[in-house]
Design a protein around this motif. Structure first.
Motif, PDB file in Angstrom:
ATOM      1  N   THR A 270      -9.665   3.008   7.002  1.00 40.40           N
ATOM      2  CA  THR A 270      -8.765   1.887   6.756  1.00 40.40           C
ATOM      3  C   THR A 270      -9.182   1.097   5.525  1.00 40.40           C
ATOM      4  OG1 THR A 270      -8.362   1.726   9.137  1.00 40.40           O
ATOM      5  CG2 THR A 270      -7.711  -0.152   7.790  1.00 40.40           C
TER       6      THR A 270
ATOM      7  N   LYS B  78      -5.704   0.885   3.988  1.00 40.61           N
ATOM      8  CA  LYS B  78      -5.100  -0.396   3.614  1.00 40.61           C
ATOM      9  C   LYS B  78      -5.709  -1.002   2.351  1.00 40.61           C
ATOM     10  CE  LYS B  78      -3.808  -1.801   8.327  1.00 40.61           C
ATOM     11  NZ  LYS B  78      -3.958  -2.860   9.348  1.00 40.61           N
TER      12      LYS B  78
ATOM     13  N   SER C  65       4.207  -0.628  -0.423  1.00 40.49           N
ATOM     14  CA  SER C  65       3.511  -1.465   0.560  1.00 40.49           C
ATOM     15  C   SER C  65       2.470  -2.383  -0.066  1.00 40.49           C
ATOM     16  CB  SER C  65       2.824  -0.565   1.600  1.00 40.49           C
ATOM     17  OG  SER C  65       1.891   0.309   0.969  1.00 40.49           O
TER      18      SER C  65
ATOM     19  N   LYS D  16      -3.657   5.597   7.043  1.00 34.85           N
ATOM     20  CA  LYS D  16      -4.045   4.282   7.549  1.00 34.85           C
ATOM     21  C   LYS D  16      -4.797   3.443   6.518  1.00 34.85           C
ATOM     22  CE  LYS D  16      -4.400   5.902  12.343  1.00 34.85           C
ATOM     23  NZ  LYS D  16      -5.275   5.994  13.534  1.00 34.85           N
TER      24      LYS D  16
ATOM     25  N   SER E 151       0.312   2.856   3.806  1.00 33.74           N
ATOM     26  CA  SER E 151      -0.225   1.603   4.355  1.00 33.74           C
ATOM     27  C   SER E 151      -1.038   0.802   3.360  1.00 33.74           C
ATOM     28  CB  SER E 151      -1.105   1.909   5.589  1.00 33.74           C
ATOM     29  OG  SER E 151      -0.366   2.578   6.592  1.00 33.74           O
TER      30      SER E 151
ATOM     31  N   GLN F 266      -2.287  -1.801   0.981  1.00 33.56           N
ATOM     32  CA  GLN F 266      -1.900  -3.188   0.701  1.00 33.56           C
ATOM     33  C   GLN F 266      -2.700  -3.800  -0.439  1.00 33.56           C
ATOM     34  OE1 GLN F 266      -2.244  -5.404   4.345  1.00 33.56           O
ATOM     35  NE2 GLN F 266      -0.721  -4.184   5.432  1.00 33.56           N
TER      36      GLN F 266
END
Length: 369
Positions: A193, A217, A259, A215, A239, A241
């Motif tokens: 992540t 981020k 995203s 996943k 995903s 960000q």
């Protein structure tokens, strides 16, 4: 001679009718020696007493010899048993079991989650002590060599180098590779992540470095030597960000996923030609765009309505269009979210473009004279 004949019976070293070895000792009967013959009446009276004395002394000597030999034979096994008494065989297994108290293997599983690479491997303990004493291994016996089974693992992405959790620190779904002397992005667990690979020597971002990481981020590649990134290196991360790329050598930005919320590419070498046309228009979730200390010639447009912070200081921006921030055809347009604009450190004079800020809640930071 001055010694009576019966006194010599034990002197030969062998007891009469026994055959037992005796020390070579000469026994002399006490009393005053005389020169009377053995057949004298007085000698005959002393004969029984002499035989009794001789017999008792010889029997005592015969019994003493086997008694000493027997005591020596008994002492030897006692010495051998004393060696085994020092080995606490009953507590031997307990001592091995206590190894887990000294080195707490469970902490490794708590701090380093290797389940991100392959199925979790249980850390076992020693087998329990069998209840049947006969089942215990004999002292000195060689235990059979166990057959090792090949570990099972789930399929992972093909990539070069060691898995990141062998070179980096994996905690949960976060991978920390700061200052690990990396030259490329390591192989990441499929459930990663957050990736922190700062202060390394990574020079390029390949299209396959993040393939399949649905996943993921946050990617933080601060302070590397990245000069080039494939066009699709980040675009297919659904995903993602936060993309943090300051203090590198980038001359162009690759295409970004929709995203993305935060893009930080400060302290690079990106000119305006290194940005794709309308690169940020479709990024409806972008809130923080930091491109300071690059080589930009103008403010990139159009900017999404979601943007809250725009940092473009220390570039080469000299001019600005009146529709850079606001819609000149719609004077009711207000951009309430965009409260932080920094243009200081650029040669532009912001006072020359008064109609460019009417929709902003605050004026940009920069030179107005």
């Amino acid at each position: 001679m001055g010694v009576s004949i019966p006194s010599m019976l034990c002197a030969g070293g062998r007891l009469w009718k026994t055959g037992a070895e005796l020390p070579h000792v000469i026994l002399v009967l006490p009393g005053k020696l005389d020169k009377r013959p053995w057949g004298h009446p007085a000698g005959r009276r002393m004969r029984p007493l002499a035989w009794v004395g001789i017999a008792s002394l010889c029997l005592g000597a015969a019994w003493a010899v086997p008694a000493k030999e027997g005591s020596r034979k008994v002492e030897k096994p006692k010495l051998d048993l004393a060696l085994y008494e020092n080995l606490d065989l009953d507590n031997y297994d307990l001592t091995l079991d206590s190894y887990g108290d000294v080195v707490d293997l469970s902490n490794y599983e708590e701090l380093y989650d290797y389940g991100d690479i392959a199925p979790k491997i249980e850390v076992g303990t020693l087998a329990p002590r069998p209840k049947d004493p006969e089942a215990l291994p004999k002292v000195g016996a060689t235990a059979p060599t166990p057959k090792l089974q090949p570990p099972t693992s789930s399929p992972v992405r093909p990539a070069q180098g060691l898995p990141s959790c062998l070179r980096c620190l994996c905690i949960g779904t976060s991978v920390y590779c700061d200052d690990a002397d990396l030259e490329h992005v390591p192989l990441l667990p499929p459930d990663t992540t957050y990736l922190y690979a700062r202060f390394n020597r990574i020079s390029a971002i390949r299209a396959g470095d993040f393939t399949g990481l649905k996943k993921l981020k946050r990617i933080d590649l601060t302070s590397n030597s990245i000069s080039w990134a494939d066009a699709d290196a980040f675009r297919l991360l659904p995903s993602l960000q936060e993309l943090i790329l300051p203090e590198n050598r980038l001359t162009a930005l690759p295409e970004l996923p929709r995203s993305i919320v935060r893009l930080d590419a400060r302290l690079n070498r990106i000119p305006s030609t290194g940005l794709q046309p309308e690169a940020f228009r479709d990024l409806k979730q972008l809130q923080f765009l930091h491109l300071s200390d690059n080589q930009l010639d103008y403010v990139p447009t159009p900017l999404p309505e979601s943007l809250r912070s725009l940092h473009l200081q220390n570039n080469n921006i000299q001019t600005m269009h009146k529709d850079t921030f606001c819609d000149s055809q719609d004077h009711s347009h207000i951009r309430r979210a965009l409260e932080d604009i920094r243009l200081d450190g650029n040669p532009i004079n912001l006072s020359l473009f008064p109609n460019a800020y009417f929709c902003l809640p605050r004026l940009p930071t920069g030179r107005f004279a």
